[in-house]
Design a protein around this motif. Structure first.
Motif, PDB file in Angstrom:
ATOM      1  N   LYS A   5      -3.192  36.660 103.196  1.00 18.40           N
ATOM      2  CA  LYS A   5      -2.891  36.673 101.761  1.00 18.40           C
ATOM      3  C   LYS A   5      -3.027  38.089 101.199  1.00 18.40           C
ATOM      4  N   MET A   6      -4.055  38.807 101.627  1.00 18.25           N
ATOM      5  CA  MET A   6      -4.263  40.166 101.156  1.00 18.25           C
ATOM      6  C   MET A   6      -3.071  41.057 101.537  1.00 18.25           C
ATOM      7  N   VAL A   7      -2.608  40.939 102.780  1.00 15.15           N
ATOM      8  CA  VAL A   7      -1.456  41.722 103.241  1.00 15.15           C
ATOM      9  C   VAL A   7      -0.223  41.359 102.432  1.00 15.15           C
ATOM     10  N   MET A   8      -0.009  40.076 102.210  1.00 17.54           N
ATOM     11  CA  MET A   8       1.146  39.637 101.430  1.00 17.54           C
ATOM     12  C   MET A   8       1.105  40.231 100.021  1.00 17.54           C
ATOM     13  N   MET A   9      -0.056  40.172  99.384  1.00 13.99           N
ATOM     14  CA  MET A   9      -0.177  40.695  98.021  1.00 13.99           C
ATOM     15  C   MET A   9       0.041  42.208  97.983  1.00 13.99           C
TER      16      MET A   9
END
Length: 66
Positions: A5-9
């Motif tokens: 999720k962090m990478v996506m954001m």
């Protein structure tokens, strides 16, 4: 937060700034400083130190500025 999720954001933020003229990394880093809480930024920095796999080049460059 999960690393995925962090990478996506981070990549979504980078995609926005990538559309603007000039080097996007400082603007991405400024956005992360302004809107991500310290724990999230720390997690991103640790993730980059471990390789940063999945981050776009501009998101990776911005994380290195944090």
């Amino acid at each position: 937060m999960s690393p995925e999720k962090m990478v996506m954001m981070a990549n979504q933020i980078a995609a926005f700034f990538d559309t603007q003229a000039g080097d996007p990394a400082p603007r991405i880093a400024a956005h992360l400083r302004d809107y991500w809480e310290p724990r999230m930024r720390g997690q991103l920095v640790d993730f980059v130190r471990a390789g940063g796999e999945g981050l776009t080049p501009s998101a990776l460059a911005a994380a290195r500025l944090l």
